[in-house]
Design a protein around this motif. Structure first.
Motif, PDB file in Angstrom:
ATOM      1  N   ARG A   6      56.171  11.140  -7.537  1.00 47.04           N
ATOM      2  CA  ARG A   6      55.970  11.165  -6.425  1.00 47.04           C
ATOM      3  C   ARG A   6      55.341  12.611  -5.906  1.00 47.04           C
ATOM      4  O   ARG A   6      55.652  13.752  -6.665  1.00 47.04           O
ATOM      5  CB  ARG A   6      57.178  10.985  -5.397  1.00 47.04           C
ATOM      6  CG  ARG A   6      58.232  12.074  -5.173  1.00 47.04           C
ATOM      7  CD  ARG A   6      58.948  12.547  -6.349  1.00 47.04           C
ATOM      8  NE  ARG A   6      60.124  13.188  -5.886  1.00 47.04           N
ATOM      9  CZ  ARG A   6      60.106  14.777  -5.599  1.00 47.04           C
ATOM     10  NH1 ARG A   6      59.066  15.390  -5.724  1.00 47.04           N
ATOM     11  NH2 ARG A   6      61.200  15.153  -5.259  1.00 47.04           N
ATOM     12  N   ALA A   8      55.513  14.837  -2.655  1.00 43.44           N
ATOM     13  CA  ALA A   8      56.195  14.925  -1.622  1.00 43.44           C
ATOM     14  C   ALA A   8      55.809  16.397  -0.710  1.00 43.44           C
ATOM     15  O   ALA A   8      56.581  17.153  -0.375  1.00 43.44           O
ATOM     16  CB  ALA A   8      57.692  15.070  -1.809  1.00 43.44           C
ATOM     17  N   PRO A   9      54.721  16.221  -0.012  1.00 40.83           N
ATOM     18  CA  PRO A   9      54.237  17.322   0.728  1.00 40.83           C
ATOM     19  C   PRO A   9      54.950  17.285   2.215  1.00 40.83           C
ATOM     20  O   PRO A   9      55.182  16.483   2.497  1.00 40.83           O
ATOM     21  CB  PRO A   9      52.906  17.379   1.040  1.00 40.83           C
ATOM     22  CG  PRO A   9      52.493  15.828   0.892  1.00 40.83           C
ATOM     23  CD  PRO A   9      53.567  15.353   0.008  1.00 40.83           C
ATOM     24  N   SER A  10      55.184  18.517   2.651  1.00 35.56           N
ATOM     25  CA  SER A  10      55.730  18.621   4.134  1.00 35.56           C
ATOM     26  C   SER A  10      54.486  18.807   5.117  1.00 35.56           C
ATOM     27  O   SER A  10      53.466  19.729   4.686  1.00 35.56           O
ATOM     28  CB  SER A  10      56.601  19.808   4.501  1.00 35.56           C
ATOM     29  OG  SER A  10      57.665  19.659   3.187  1.00 35.56           O
ATOM     30  N   ARG A  40      55.218  10.775  -0.579  1.00 33.60           N
ATOM     31  CA  ARG A  40      56.225  10.828   0.250  1.00 33.60           C
ATOM     32  C   ARG A  40      56.173  11.904   1.460  1.00 33.60           C
ATOM     33  O   ARG A  40      55.799  13.244   0.902  1.00 33.60           O
ATOM     34  CB  ARG A  40      57.532  11.250  -0.373  1.00 33.60           C
ATOM     35  CG  ARG A  40      58.734  11.021   0.344  1.00 33.60           C
ATOM     36  CD  ARG A  40      60.100  11.322  -0.475  1.00 33.60           C
ATOM     37  NE  ARG A  40      60.137  12.996  -0.590  1.00 33.60           N
ATOM     38  CZ  ARG A  40      60.935  13.579  -1.257  1.00 33.60           C
ATOM     39  NH1 ARG A  40      61.506  12.802  -2.371  1.00 33.60           N
ATOM     40  NH2 ARG A  40      61.135  14.860  -1.352  1.00 33.60           N
ATOM     41  N   ASP A  42      57.315  14.494   3.572  1.00 34.63           N
ATOM     42  CA  ASP A  42      58.590  15.171   3.798  1.00 34.63           C
ATOM     43  C   ASP A  42      58.571  15.823   5.147  1.00 34.63           C
ATOM     44  O   ASP A  42      58.339  16.926   5.737  1.00 34.63           O
ATOM     45  CB  ASP A  42      58.672  16.473   2.921  1.00 34.63           C
ATOM     46  CG  ASP A  42      59.508  15.611   1.519  1.00 34.63           C
ATOM     47  OD1 ASP A  42      59.493  14.510   1.298  1.00 34.63           O
ATOM     48  OD2 ASP A  42      59.757  16.690   0.626  1.00 34.63           O
ATOM     49  N   TYR A 185      65.921  19.998   3.452  1.00 35.93           N
ATOM     50  CA  TYR A 185      65.233  19.469   2.262  1.00 35.93           C
ATOM     51  C   TYR A 185      66.051  18.601   1.332  1.00 35.93           C
ATOM     52  O   TYR A 185      65.893  17.708   0.741  1.00 35.93           O
ATOM     53  CB  TYR A 185      64.398  20.563   1.567  1.00 35.93           C
ATOM     54  CG  TYR A 185      63.907  20.245   0.314  1.00 35.93           C
ATOM     55  CD1 TYR A 185      63.010  19.002   0.170  1.00 35.93           C
ATOM     56  CD2 TYR A 185      64.789  20.708  -0.730  1.00 35.93           C
ATOM     57  CE1 TYR A 185      62.602  18.845  -1.284  1.00 35.93           C
ATOM     58  CE2 TYR A 185      64.390  20.701  -2.074  1.00 35.93           C
ATOM     59  CZ  TYR A 185      63.326  19.382  -2.271  1.00 35.93           C
ATOM     60  OH  TYR A 185      63.149  19.201  -3.561  1.00 35.93           O
ATOM     61  N   SER A 189      65.669  14.387  -0.199  1.00 34.04           N
ATOM     62  CA  SER A 189      64.925  14.492  -1.084  1.00 34.04           C
ATOM     63  C   SER A 189      65.486  13.506  -2.369  1.00 34.04           C
ATOM     64  O   SER A 189      64.771  12.729  -2.917  1.00 34.04           O
ATOM     65  CB  SER A 189      64.330  15.701  -1.744  1.00 34.04           C
ATOM     66  OG  SER A 189      63.620  15.505  -2.704  1.00 34.04           O
ATOM     67  N   ARG A 203      57.409  19.539 -10.244  1.00 33.72           N
ATOM     68  CA  ARG A 203      57.154  20.292  -9.062  1.00 33.72           C
ATOM     69  C   ARG A 203      57.349  21.614  -9.571  1.00 33.72           C
ATOM     70  O   ARG A 203      57.264  21.968 -10.629  1.00 33.72           O
ATOM     71  CB  ARG A 203      58.188  19.982  -8.006  1.00 33.72           C
ATOM     72  CG  ARG A 203      59.459  20.077  -8.407  1.00 33.72           C
ATOM     73  CD  ARG A 203      60.576  19.619  -7.570  1.00 33.72           C
ATOM     74  NE  ARG A 203      61.863  19.722  -7.800  1.00 33.72           N
ATOM     75  CZ  ARG A 203      62.954  19.237  -7.265  1.00 33.72           C
ATOM     76  NH1 ARG A 203      62.796  18.536  -5.987  1.00 33.72           N
ATOM     77  NH2 ARG A 203      64.041  19.083  -7.704  1.00 33.72           N
ATOM     78  N   HIS A 207      61.284  25.444  -7.446  1.00 25.65           N
ATOM     79  CA  HIS A 207      62.358  24.369  -7.144  1.00 25.65           C
ATOM     80  C   HIS A 207      63.517  24.315  -8.338  1.00 25.65           C
ATOM     81  O   HIS A 207      64.306  23.476  -8.051  1.00 25.65           O
ATOM     82  CB  HIS A 207      61.607  23.130  -6.921  1.00 25.65           C
ATOM     83  CG  HIS A 207      61.187  22.829  -5.723  1.00 25.65           C
ATOM     84  ND1 HIS A 207      61.656  22.540  -4.487  1.00 25.65           N
ATOM     85  CD2 HIS A 207      59.676  22.790  -5.202  1.00 25.65           C
ATOM     86  CE1 HIS A 207      60.878  22.544  -3.559  1.00 25.65           C
ATOM     87  NE2 HIS A 207      59.543  22.565  -4.042  1.00 25.65           N
TER      88      HIS A 207
HETATM   89  N1  GLU Z   1      58.261  19.117   0.465  1.00 26.93           N
HETATM   90  C1  GLU Z   1      59.084  19.741  -0.661  1.00 26.93           C
HETATM   91  C2  GLU Z   1      57.793  21.013  -0.999  1.00 26.93           C
HETATM   92  O1  GLU Z   1      56.710  20.591  -0.591  1.00 26.93           O
HETATM   93  C3  GLU Z   1      59.172  18.758  -1.847  1.00 26.93           C
HETATM   94  C4  GLU Z   1      59.440  19.351  -2.885  1.00 26.93           C
HETATM   95  C5  GLU Z   1      59.716  18.294  -4.053  1.00 26.93           C
HETATM   96  O2  GLU Z   1      58.903  17.889  -4.635  1.00 26.93           O
HETATM   97  O3  GLU Z   1      60.886  17.847  -4.349  1.00 26.93           O
HETATM   98  O4  GLU Z   1      58.316  21.758  -1.703  1.00 26.93           O
END
Ligand code: GLU
Length: 442
Positions: A6, A8-10, A40, A42, A185, A189, A203, A207
């Motif tokens: 996935r 997962a951008p905010s 996804r 976020d 977050y 997630s 990612r 993280h």
């Molecule tokens: N929304 C988070 C970010 O952009 C997602 C991080 C992830 O991949 O879990 O950093």
């Protein structure tokens, strides 16, 4: 096993080149395994998330050709987070805390002052029922923390970094929910990764410590832990995290005439042990794509390298891939004549103008004017009018090299250099070519 990745951008801003790279690598992992690639969104942060950014994220991924299998939105999954929250709270893995920001800040300062790591001291965990009731009677609503299990080290084999190990006692119990009920977050997630069957999380290395916490969350939920991989961050060519990279996105690339395939070719190899090459064929890139080739040093993004890759990609592009973007009337022969002379597709317009005219001619010497008159009279129209014209003129005048070719090029195109005349002249056409030579002779 089914493979699911996935991205997962905010949606709090446009995608930048670092996000694009993460999206690409997740797409590649899924493609390579014949699995699913989930987009996804976020968007639990209602204040900072904007619909226009969601649209822009979709548009950018589409432009890059990174199709996603399905789309999910965190803002539509609040019930799932609530349910997981209740389960984990009932199991004693989530607890209420009442400290204010200022109190927490003060605790951190004191710890740092004593040379201790600023880890949350779990004071809230020690509160009695009465003390909690008293806080709430005072009108203080709790925020919520996930209680890390300190008994065992957290370990995983990272797809990029190899063996990773964290001592949970060296981490703060993360705040997962604010006093107003909104989510941070960390838990949503994990709940999503469980519910959506994500098997591989790739990612940025920023993280890594979140992963340590989330591994405990997966386990606490009784769910299998996905494979994790953390790629080194993207930095500017000078080796620093640059502000510019943080705002460099698809719009800027498009404006500069950078092709999606150039971005894909560069970003799929940057920071790996494989050479960056202008490979326009995604299947070929996929074939060699392997997390094992990823280095741990930051990947250096260099605009000049992107431009080199882009030029080489443009030089390979088939007519079908560009035909909708060419100037009116420009056909396949036109594209092939001009293609080697451009570094972006947009630049063809300038060269095409030489064919369609009008063009501006330089001042010719008397001698060259006579030569151009002779050229106009010599011009015949067969398979290879340029070859025929220049060999006839060479023979008749004894001119060679620059003296033979340059006045002709100048009269026919108004330029001293440019695309191959053998390809250009048929495009200009007999009538226009003769008229231009005659005009040069005036
Ligand atoms: N929304 C988070 C970010 O952009 C997602 C991080 C992830 O991949 O879990 O950093």
């Amino acid at each position: 096993m089914n493979h699911t990745t996935r991205f997962a951008p905010s949606p709090t801003g446009r995608l930048h080149v670092g996000n694009i790279r993460t999206a690409l690598h997740n797409w590649m992992l899924a493609q390579k395994a014949g699995g699913a690639f989930i987009l996804r969104i976020d968007d639990t942060d209602a204040e900072r998330s904007k619909e226009e950014y969601v649209d822009a994220i979709r548009a950018d991924l589409t432009w890059l050709g990174l199709e996603w299998t399905s789309e999910e939105r965190q803002s539509q999954r609040l019930n799932a987070y609530e349910a997981a929250f209740e389960r984990l709270r009932d199991a004693g893995r989530i607890y209420p805390a009442y400290e204010t920001q200022q109190e927490l800040e003060l605790k951190r300062k004191v710890q740092l002052g004593r040379g201790l790591p600023p880890i949350y001291d779990r004071a809230a965990l020690a509160l009695t029922d009465e003390e909690r009731a008293a806080k709430e009677a005072e009108g203080i609503a709790p925020h919520w923390r996930f209680k890390l299990d300190h008994d065992e080290a957290i370990e995983w084999t990272d797809g990029v970094r190899g063996k990773a190990k964290f001592d949970p006692a060296q981490l703060s119990d993360p705040v997962i929910r604010r006093a107003n009920g909104s989510w941070l977050y960390m838990l949503p997630s994990t709940v999503d990764d469980v519910d959506m069957g994500v098997t591989q999380v790739l990612r940025g290395e920023d993280h890594v410590s979140n992963t340590a916490v989330q591994i405990q969350m997966f386990t606490a939920m009784g769910a299998p832990v996905p494979d994790f991989a953390h790629e080194a961050l993207l930095v500017g060519k000078e080796g620093k995290l640059s502000k510019r990279l943080g705002s460099l996105g698809c719009d800027a690339f498009r404006e500069r005439g950078i092709e999606p395939e150039a971005i894909i070719a560069l970003l799929s190899r940057l920071g790996t042990s494989l050479p960056v090459e202008p490979i326009a064929d995604r299947a070929q890139l996929l074939e060699s794509f392997d997390l094992g080739t990823f280095g741990r040093a930051p990947a250096k993004f260099d605009d000049a390298e992107l431009e080199r890759v882009n030029t080489a990609i443009v030089h390979q592009m088939p007519y079908d891939a560009v035909k909708d973007r060419l100037p009116e009337g420009m056909d396949e022969a036109g594209w092939h004549a001009v293609q080697p002379n451009v570094s972006t597709v947009g630049e063809v317009a300038e060269w095409w103008r030489l064919v369609t005219g009008p063009i501006e001619l330089p001042e010719f010497s008397d001698e060259d004017r006579a030569y151009l008159k002779q050229a106009a009279d010599t011009l015949t129209w067969g398979d290879d009018p340029w070859g025929a014209l220049t060999s006839a003129l060479k023979e008749a005048t004894g001119r060679k090299g620059k003296a033979l070719f340059l006045p002709l090029r100048q009269a026919l195109t108004g330029m001293n250099h440019g695309p191959d005349m053998g390809e250009l002249l048929p495009l200009i056409g007999e009538e226009k070519a003769r008229a231009r030579l005659e005009r040069g002779a005036l």
